[in-house]
Motif scaffolding. Structure first.
Motif, PDB file in Angstrom:
ATOM      1  N   PHE A   1     -34.263 -21.086 -34.041  1.00 17.59           N
ATOM      2  CA  PHE A   1     -34.417 -22.148 -35.033  1.00 17.59           C
ATOM      3  C   PHE A   1     -33.121 -22.918 -35.250  1.00 17.59           C
ATOM      4  N   GLY A   2     -31.994 -22.221 -35.208  1.00 19.31           N
ATOM      5  CA  GLY A   2     -30.703 -22.882 -35.379  1.00 19.31           C
ATOM      6  C   GLY A   2     -30.390 -23.860 -34.258  1.00 19.31           C
ATOM      7  N   SER A   3     -30.732 -23.487 -33.032  1.00 22.56           N
ATOM      8  CA  SER A   3     -30.475 -24.407 -31.919  1.00 22.56           C
ATOM      9  C   SER A   3     -31.330 -25.663 -32.048  1.00 22.56           C
ATOM     10  N   ILE A   4     -32.576 -25.510 -32.466  1.00 21.29           N
ATOM     11  CA  ILE A   4     -33.438 -26.677 -32.667  1.00 21.29           C
ATOM     12  C   ILE A   4     -32.906 -27.536 -33.817  1.00 21.29           C
ATOM     13  N   THR A   5     -32.446 -26.891 -34.880  1.00 24.36           N
ATOM     14  CA  THR A   5     -31.941 -27.615 -36.041  1.00 24.36           C
ATOM     15  C   THR A   5     -30.678 -28.392 -35.708  1.00 24.36           C
ATOM     16  N   LEU A   6     -29.774 -27.788 -34.949  1.00 29.43           N
ATOM     17  CA  LEU A   6     -28.541 -28.487 -34.588  1.00 29.43           C
ATOM     18  C   LEU A   6     -28.812 -29.688 -33.694  1.00 29.43           C
ATOM     19  N   VAL A   7     -29.759 -29.555 -32.770  1.00 24.96           N
ATOM     20  CA  VAL A   7     -30.114 -30.697 -31.923  1.00 24.96           C
ATOM     21  C   VAL A   7     -30.739 -31.800 -32.763  1.00 24.96           C
ATOM     22  N   ALA A   8     -31.604 -31.432 -33.711  1.00 29.57           N
ATOM     23  CA  ALA A   8     -32.232 -32.431 -34.577  1.00 29.57           C
ATOM     24  C   ALA A   8     -31.195 -33.132 -35.459  1.00 29.57           C
ATOM     25  N   LEU A   9     -30.213 -32.381 -35.943  1.00 34.58           N
ATOM     26  CA  LEU A   9     -29.165 -32.972 -36.778  1.00 34.58           C
ATOM     27  C   LEU A   9     -28.308 -33.943 -35.971  1.00 34.58           C
ATOM     28  N   THR A  10     -27.939 -33.564 -34.760  1.00 41.43           N
ATOM     29  CA  THR A  10     -27.148 -34.487 -33.940  1.00 41.43           C
ATOM     30  C   THR A  10     -27.972 -35.699 -33.516  1.00 41.43           C
ATOM     31  N   ASP A  11     -29.281 -35.516 -33.285  1.00 33.74           N
ATOM     32  CA  ASP A  11     -30.138 -36.671 -33.002  1.00 33.74           C
ATOM     33  C   ASP A  11     -30.170 -37.620 -34.191  1.00 33.74           C
ATOM     34  N   LEU A  12     -30.274 -37.057 -35.387  1.00 32.86           N
ATOM     35  CA  LEU A  12     -30.285 -37.874 -36.593  1.00 32.86           C
ATOM     36  C   LEU A  12     -28.996 -38.677 -36.709  1.00 32.86           C
ATOM     37  N   LEU A  13     -27.865 -38.021 -36.520  1.00 37.11           N
ATOM     38  CA  LEU A  13     -26.582 -38.718 -36.612  1.00 37.11           C
ATOM     39  C   LEU A  13     -26.395 -39.705 -35.464  1.00 37.11           C
ATOM     40  N   PHE A  14     -26.866 -39.341 -34.282  1.00 39.18           N
ATOM     41  CA  PHE A  14     -26.738 -40.202 -33.111  1.00 39.18           C
ATOM     42  C   PHE A  14     -27.533 -41.492 -33.301  1.00 39.18           C
ATOM     43  N   TYR A  15     -28.782 -41.367 -33.767  1.00 39.40           N
ATOM     44  CA  TYR A  15     -29.617 -42.547 -33.964  1.00 39.40           C
ATOM     45  C   TYR A  15     -29.277 -43.299 -35.242  1.00 39.40           C
ATOM     46  N   ALA A  16     -28.499 -42.681 -36.133  1.00 42.65           N
ATOM     47  CA  ALA A  16     -28.023 -43.375 -37.320  1.00 42.65           C
ATOM     48  C   ALA A  16     -26.815 -44.247 -37.004  1.00 42.65           C
TER      49      ALA A  16
ATOM     50  N   GLU B   1     -22.216 -38.187 -27.983  1.00 40.06           N
ATOM     51  CA  GLU B   1     -22.940 -37.985 -26.731  1.00 40.06           C
ATOM     52  C   GLU B   1     -22.632 -36.631 -26.111  1.00 40.06           C
ATOM     53  N   THR B   2     -21.361 -36.255 -26.068  1.00 41.85           N
ATOM     54  CA  THR B   2     -21.003 -34.971 -25.456  1.00 41.85           C
ATOM     55  C   THR B   2     -21.454 -33.792 -26.322  1.00 41.85           C
ATOM     56  N   VAL B   3     -21.312 -33.931 -27.635  1.00 40.49           N
ATOM     57  CA  VAL B   3     -21.750 -32.863 -28.541  1.00 40.49           C
ATOM     58  C   VAL B   3     -23.257 -32.675 -28.434  1.00 40.49           C
ATOM     59  N   ARG B   4     -23.976 -33.787 -28.369  1.00 42.24           N
ATOM     60  CA  ARG B   4     -25.430 -33.720 -28.240  1.00 42.24           C
ATOM     61  C   ARG B   4     -25.825 -33.062 -26.921  1.00 42.24           C
ATOM     62  N   GLY B   5     -25.133 -33.400 -25.838  1.00 39.97           N
ATOM     63  CA  GLY B   5     -25.424 -32.786 -24.539  1.00 39.97           C
ATOM     64  C   GLY B   5     -25.187 -31.289 -24.544  1.00 39.97           C
ATOM     65  N   ILE B   6     -24.122 -30.858 -25.199  1.00 44.26           N
ATOM     66  CA  ILE B   6     -23.814 -29.430 -25.279  1.00 44.26           C
ATOM     67  C   ILE B   6     -24.860 -28.702 -26.116  1.00 44.26           C
ATOM     68  N   LEU B   7     -25.263 -29.294 -27.238  1.00 43.24           N
ATOM     69  CA  LEU B   7     -26.253 -28.645 -28.091  1.00 43.24           C
ATOM     70  C   LEU B   7     -27.634 -28.614 -27.437  1.00 43.24           C
ATOM     71  N   VAL B   8     -27.980 -29.651 -26.700  1.00 47.69           N
ATOM     72  CA  VAL B   8     -29.259 -29.642 -25.984  1.00 47.69           C
ATOM     73  C   VAL B   8     -29.244 -28.566 -24.898  1.00 47.69           C
ATOM     74  N   ALA B   9     -28.112 -28.407 -24.218  1.00 47.12           N
ATOM     75  CA  ALA B   9     -28.006 -27.342 -23.216  1.00 47.12           C
ATOM     76  C   ALA B   9     -28.125 -25.968 -23.875  1.00 47.12           C
ATOM     77  N   GLY B  10     -27.561 -25.812 -25.057  1.00 46.05           N
ATOM     78  CA  GLY B  10     -27.705 -24.549 -25.789  1.00 46.05           C
ATOM     79  C   GLY B  10     -29.130 -24.280 -26.214  1.00 46.05           C
ATOM     80  N   GLU B  11     -29.835 -25.342 -26.603  1.00 45.69           N
ATOM     81  CA  GLU B  11     -31.239 -25.171 -26.977  1.00 45.69           C
ATOM     82  C   GLU B  11     -32.081 -24.780 -25.772  1.00 45.69           C
ATOM     83  N   MET B  12     -31.790 -25.380 -24.615  1.00 44.37           N
ATOM     84  CA  MET B  12     -32.595 -25.117 -23.423  1.00 44.37           C
ATOM     85  C   MET B  12     -32.314 -23.761 -22.800  1.00 44.37           C
TER      86      MET B  12
END
Length: 168
Positions: free
Chosen positions: A10-25, A31-42
């Motif tokens: 759940f934490g990995s999904i939440t962190l990706v969602a939070l970075t998506d929120l900040l990224f689209y805001a 970009e690099t933080v989002r890529g790292i967190l998406v890799a962690g989620e996957m």
């Protein structure tokens, strides 16, 4: 230990969602933080999902060995994906983990477990969310991905809630 595995998922999904929120805001430099967190989620999140689902459906009490081996394997895969920059391998790992969890759910359905049915629904939604860019819907694929991820997390929560209930 099972709660820790669910928490990592759940934490990995939440962190990706939070970075998506900040990224689209409009926050720059994510970009690099989002890529790292998406890799962690996957990798790490998906492996924790498989292990936690196994323990939930098979009613297996997780020990420290299973917990640390799951974390170690997930961290190793995460390290390999981020170090060698092969993000597409993360998609393969996530799809494989979804498939394994679906098979575990089918075994649980044979044992008439209600949590297996909810896990099955969750994995179907999670599989659809990974392919949301290919769905011919008149919406933004990112929105569809987020909606299906939320529904998948709700189904996982229902599965954990209905842990010892019989389906029929």
């Amino acid at each position: 230990m099972i709660r820790w595995l669910w928490g990592i998922f759940f934490g990995s999904i939440t962190l990706v969602a939070l970075t998506d929120l900040l990224f689209y805001a409009g926050v720059d430099g994510l970009e690099t933080v989002r890529g790292i967190l998406v890799a962690g989620e996957m990798t790490l999140g998906a492996l924790c999902l498989v292990t936690a689902s196994w323990c939930l459906i098979m009613r297996y009490q997780s020990g420290t060995y299973l917990f640390f081996s799951t974390i170690g394997l997930g961290a190793l895969l995460f390290y390999c994906i981020t170090w060698f920059r092969v993000e597409y391998v993360g998609l393969i790992i996530k799809a494989f983990c979804i498939l394994v969890t679906l098979l575990i759910s089918c075994v649980g359905l044979a044992n008439r477990q209600k949590s297996a049915l909810w896990t099955l629904f969750s994995m179907m939604l999670l599989a659809l969310s990974t392919k949301s860019g290919k769905l011919p819907l008149p919406m933004d694929p990112v929105d569809i991905n987020h909606y299906m991820m939320v529904l998948s997390v709700i189904c996982v929560g229902r599965a954990v809630r209905d842990q010892y209930k019989i389906l029929f």
